[in-house]
Design a protein around this motif. Structure first.
Motif, mmCIF file in Angstrom:
data_model
loop_
_atom_site.group_PDB
_atom_site.id
_atom_site.type_symbol
_atom_site.label_atom_id
_atom_site.label_comp_id
_atom_site.label_asym_id
_atom_site.label_seq_id
_atom_site.Cartn_x
_atom_site.Cartn_y
_atom_site.Cartn_z
ATOM 1 N N ARG A 338 0.850 -1.211 0.000
ATOM 2 C CA ARG A 338 0.000 0.000 0.000
ATOM 3 C C ARG A 338 0.878 1.251 0.000
ATOM 4 N NH1 ARG A 338 -4.401 -2.845 3.359
ATOM 5 N NH2 ARG A 338 -5.160 -4.152 1.674
ATOM 6 N N GLY A 339 1.925 1.215 0.820
ATOM 7 C CA GLY A 339 2.837 2.365 0.880
ATOM 8 C C GLY A 339 3.506 2.614 -0.462
ATOM 9 N N ARG A 340 3.881 1.513 -1.123
ATOM 10 C CA ARG A 340 4.542 1.646 -2.433
ATOM 11 C C ARG A 340 3.587 2.266 -3.457
ATOM 12 N NH1 ARG A 340 6.415 -3.467 -2.597
ATOM 13 N NH2 ARG A 340 8.133 -3.010 -1.180
ATOM 14 N N ARG A 341 2.325 1.849 -3.409
ATOM 15 C CA ARG A 341 1.340 2.436 -4.341
ATOM 16 C C ARG A 341 1.245 3.950 -4.116
ATOM 17 N NH1 ARG A 341 -4.543 0.740 -4.265
ATOM 18 N NH2 ARG A 341 -4.646 2.047 -6.114
ATOM 19 N N LEU A 342 1.256 4.326 -2.831
ATOM 20 C CA LEU A 342 1.138 5.759 -2.521
ATOM 21 C C LEU A 342 2.375 6.533 -2.973
ATOM 22 C CD1 LEU A 342 -0.493 5.449 1.014
ATOM 23 C CD2 LEU A 342 -1.513 6.577 -0.972
ATOM 24 N N MET A 343 3.553 5.953 -2.711
ATOM 25 C CA MET A 343 4.797 6.647 -3.113
ATOM 26 C C MET A 343 4.835 6.821 -4.630
ATOM 27 S SD MET A 343 7.771 4.837 -0.793
ATOM 28 C CE MET A 343 9.133 5.969 -1.012
ATOM 29 N N GLU A 344 4.539 5.727 -5.330
ATOM 30 C CA GLU A 344 4.611 5.778 -6.796
ATOM 31 C C GLU A 344 3.515 6.689 -7.364
ATOM 32 O OE1 GLU A 344 6.588 1.335 -7.111
ATOM 33 O OE2 GLU A 344 4.553 1.617 -7.891
ATOM 34 N N GLY A 345 2.334 6.606 -6.757
ATOM 35 C CA GLY A 345 1.201 7.424 -7.220
ATOM 36 C C GLY A 345 1.471 8.906 -7.008
ATOM 37 N N LEU A 346 2.130 9.228 -5.905
ATOM 38 C CA LEU A 346 2.452 10.628 -5.622
ATOM 39 C C LEU A 346 3.463 11.153 -6.643
ATOM 40 C CD1 LEU A 346 2.360 13.165 -3.881
ATOM 41 C CD2 LEU A 346 3.870 12.065 -2.229
ATOM 42 N N SER A 347 4.498 10.354 -6.901
ATOM 43 C CA SER A 347 5.506 10.759 -7.901
ATOM 44 C C SER A 347 4.851 10.981 -9.256
ATOM 45 C CB SER A 347 6.551 9.654 -8.089
ATOM 46 O OG SER A 347 7.393 9.611 -7.011
ATOM 47 N N LEU A 348 4.013 10.016 -9.645
ATOM 48 C CA LEU A 348 3.385 10.079 -10.965
ATOM 49 C C LEU A 348 2.454 11.284 -11.075
ATOM 50 C CD1 LEU A 348 3.079 8.619 -13.687
ATOM 51 C CD2 LEU A 348 1.145 7.360 -12.716
ATOM 52 N N ALA A 349 1.691 11.537 -10.012
ATOM 53 C CA ALA A 349 0.757 12.679 -10.037
ATOM 54 C C ALA A 349 1.519 13.980 -10.257
ATOM 55 C CB ALA A 349 -0.027 12.733 -8.724
ATOM 56 N N MET A 350 2.652 14.135 -9.557
ATOM 57 C CA MET A 350 3.433 15.378 -9.683
ATOM 58 C C MET A 350 4.081 15.458 -11.068
ATOM 59 S SD MET A 350 2.924 17.130 -7.011
ATOM 60 C CE MET A 350 2.026 16.771 -5.497
ATOM 61 N N GLU A 351 4.601 14.332 -11.515
ATOM 62 C CA GLU A 351 5.261 14.315 -12.830
ATOM 63 C C GLU A 351 4.264 14.688 -13.930
ATOM 64 O OE1 GLU A 351 7.397 10.599 -13.509
ATOM 65 O OE2 GLU A 351 7.306 11.043 -15.663
ATOM 66 N N THR A 352 3.070 14.083 -13.844
ATOM 67 C CA THR A 352 2.040 14.354 -14.858
ATOM 68 C C THR A 352 1.653 15.828 -14.864
ATOM 69 O OG1 THR A 352 1.243 12.135 -14.434
ATOM 70 C CG2 THR A 352 -0.228 13.549 -15.679
ATOM 71 N N ALA A 353 1.623 16.421 -13.669
ATOM 72 C CA ALA A 353 1.242 17.842 -13.588
ATOM 73 C C ALA A 353 2.420 18.764 -13.896
ATOM 74 C CB ALA A 353 0.690 18.134 -12.187
ATOM 75 N N GLY A 354 3.618 18.176 -14.070
ATOM 76 C CA GLY A 354 4.801 18.997 -14.376
ATOM 77 C C GLY A 354 5.399 19.666 -13.149
ATOM 78 N N VAL A 355 5.178 19.073 -11.984
ATOM 79 C CA VAL A 355 5.726 19.644 -10.747
ATOM 80 C C VAL A 355 6.934 18.807 -10.316
ATOM 81 C CG1 VAL A 355 5.245 20.130 -8.297
ATOM 82 C CG2 VAL A 355 3.425 20.405 -10.004
ATOM 83 N N PRO A 356 8.148 19.386 -10.313
ATOM 84 C CA PRO A 356 9.320 18.602 -9.916
ATOM 85 C C PRO A 356 9.192 18.133 -8.472
ATOM 86 C CG PRO A 356 9.969 20.729 -10.834
ATOM 87 C CD PRO A 356 8.490 20.769 -10.650
ATOM 88 N N CYS A 357 9.353 16.842 -8.268
ATOM 89 C CA CYS A 357 9.119 16.290 -6.925
ATOM 90 C C CYS A 357 9.883 14.979 -6.773
ATOM 91 C CB CYS A 357 7.618 16.064 -6.750
ATOM 92 S SG CYS A 357 7.158 15.285 -5.205
ATOM 93 N N GLN A 358 10.548 14.828 -5.642
ATOM 94 C CA GLN A 358 11.230 13.572 -5.312
ATOM 95 C C GLN A 358 10.531 12.982 -4.092
ATOM 96 O OE1 GLN A 358 13.958 13.074 -7.303
ATOM 97 N NE2 GLN A 358 13.625 15.113 -8.170
ATOM 98 N N VAL A 359 10.214 11.718 -4.139
ATOM 99 C CA VAL A 359 9.602 11.079 -2.969
ATOM 100 C C VAL A 359 10.651 10.174 -2.337
ATOM 101 C CG1 VAL A 359 7.712 9.614 -2.146
ATOM 102 C CG2 VAL A 359 7.331 11.178 -4.063
ATOM 103 N N THR A 360 10.984 10.449 -1.071
ATOM 104 C CA THR A 360 12.012 9.641 -0.394
ATOM 105 C C THR A 360 11.387 8.844 0.746
ATOM 106 O OG1 THR A 360 12.578 11.334 1.241
ATOM 107 C CG2 THR A 360 13.817 11.365 -0.834
ATOM 108 N N GLY A 361 12.103 7.816 1.172
ATOM 109 C CA GLY A 361 11.660 7.040 2.333
ATOM 110 C C GLY A 361 11.533 5.581 1.986
ATOM 111 N N GLU A 362 10.810 4.893 2.817
ATOM 112 C CA GLU A 362 10.461 3.507 2.587
ATOM 113 C C GLU A 362 8.938 3.466 2.632
ATOM 114 O OE1 GLU A 362 12.665 1.437 1.735
ATOM 115 O OE2 GLU A 362 14.575 2.049 2.626
#
Ligand SMILES: Cc1ncc(COP(=O)(O)O)c(C=O)c1O
Length: 437
Positions: A338-362
């Protein structure tokens, strides 16, 4: 998805907030320090938090980490309710405490002996005392940006301060810290092996302990970093302390030391173990831990570290019920998935919107950084756009998702449906951030 509409603050909540401001000098406790987070909590259930005005938030603050099973998990509530009629605090050893010690030794790789305390700060403070007594040296080395609690040794060069870039001198993070303590704390840059190694080798005769968060905030160790620190501390006669106040039982049953495969001499564990009941653990090698044996009192090498509430039966009972749940098959697989889905989904959402964003952690604890750059250490964190981060947290709250400006904490109560809802909100918020420029 039904759209969240935040209700206006009712009279009861307004009055309670006024009283808080009048009576409690540390003020209204909000996860962000900003007004929009001002609220009085009525209750928490699973991954939901309700305020006194009747708003229900999808909670990713989760008490800042302890609610690994969610709020008021039925098995924990049931165990505590059963036990509480027998009293809570005896200042004497009791069955739940003994059983819990045994289970910690079974699950945490470095744990040969266990001492119970009440907070994470207490355990990191005592770990450093143990190390100084054991090595008969004075100084401790911590990493820039790491947080180990509120005592004087810990509150140096944490995430709230920036010292001179190439200096190992600490920056105190609070008024009132004894100046003499500054002399005994050395600061190294996280994930910078060369500088750390040089400091350790040059000052080995003075350094009693290296204390580190194996996942520093949400910055994982670069490959080989923990392993090399382990080798160096071992060969230089320095005690290695893993502060697993967050990662203990969160990254795996055996915590970060199991997850990253590096065994420290001592570890402190707190948030993941007892579903929000106050308890912390100092554990580690017998040779060091045995200094706590009161029979050594007269020999001058006894380390004192008791507390009135240490090992209280209710917290230990809550911890036992929590561990039973965590030991169920697939618990960590589901949490990570579930956490991985959220991390990946957050990265993808920002990338799609053109907002530079790095998601770190586990996956069980992660956070976004609004930056083009890879974030590996404290200085990289500082280069991220903090204003965008505040906007992100504020927009999430408007849509009914609660978190601090830092991590998302995932619990086993966050189901697929809540993850779907969060991902949809990420997409919406990413568009809003892009539109805000
Ligand atoms: C890694 C780490 N160590 C120590 C502490 C201090 O724990 P406590 O707030 O229970 O004193 C915290 C609290 O957030 C923490 O994250």
């Amino acid at each position: 998805m039904t759209r969240f509409v935040r209700r206006d603050r009712n009279q009861t909540e307004s009055t309670l907030l006024q009283k808080t401001a009048r009576f409690m000098p540390s003020g209204v406790r909000t996860p962000s320090g900003s007004d929009e987070h001002e609220m009085v909590v009525e209750s928490g259930h699973g991954c939901w938090l309700r305020d006194v005005s009747g708003n229900e938030y999808l909670d990713y603050l989760m008490g800042s980490g302890p609610l690994l099973l969610g709020h008021a998990h039925p098995a924990v509530v049931e165990a505590v309710t059963r036990k509480i009629t027998q009293g809570s605090s005896y200042l004497m050893v009791n069955e739940p405490a003994i059983e819990l010690a045994e289970q910690i030794i079974e699950t945490v790789p470095c744990a040969e002996k266990v001492v119970f305390n009440s907070s994470g700060s207490e355990s990191t403070f005592f770990a450093l005392r143990m190390a100084r007594a054991f090595t008969r040296k004075q100084k401790v080395l911590k990493f820039e940006g790491a947080y180990h609690g509120m005592h004087d040794y810990a509150l140096m060069s944490t995430q709230w301060t920036e010292g001179a870039r190439d200096s190992s001198a600490p920056v105190p993070n609070s008024a009132g810290i004894a100046h003499s303590v500054e002399e005994d704390v050395l600061i190294a840059p996280w994930n910078d092996l060369e500088t750390t190694q040089q400091l350790l080798e040059e000052r080995a005769d003075e350094i009693a302990a290296v204390i580190l968060e194996p996942l520093q905030r949400t910055l994982p160790p670069v490959p080989g970093f923990l392993e090399r620190i382990r080798e160096l501390t071992q060969s230089l006669g320095i005690v290695l302390i893993f502060d697993e106040v967050v990662t203990g039982y969160r990254l795996a049953l055996g915590g970060a030391q199991e997850y990253y495969g590096v065994k420290p001499d001592l570890a402190t564990i707190c948030k993941g173990i007892a579903s929000g009941y106050p308890i912390s653990v100092l554990c580690g090698r017998s040779e060091i831990m045995d200094q706590a044996d009161p029979r050594r009192l007269m020999s001058g090498d006894h380390v004192r570290l008791t507390g009135t509430f240490s090992g209280n039966a209710i917290s230990c009972t809550a911890a036992l019920a929590t561990l039973q749940e965590l030991r169920r098959p697939d618990t960590y697989e589901t949490l990570f998935q579930r956490g991985r889905r959220l991390m990946e989904g957050l990265s993808l959402a920002m990338e799609t919107a053109g907002v530079p964003c790095q998601v770190t952690g586990e996956p069980p604890a992660f956070q976004p950084w609004f930056s083009e750059n890879v974030i590996r250490n404290f200085r990289d964190m500082l280069s991220a756009d903090a204003t965008r981060n505040r906007l992100f947290t504020g927009l999430l709250l408007e849509q009914g998702i609660l978190k601090a400006h830092e991590k998302f904490f995932i619990s086993t109560a966050h189901g697929e449906e809540e993850v779907d809802q969060t991902l949809e909100t990420f997409r919406e918020v990413a568009r809003q951030i892009a539109a805000a420029g």
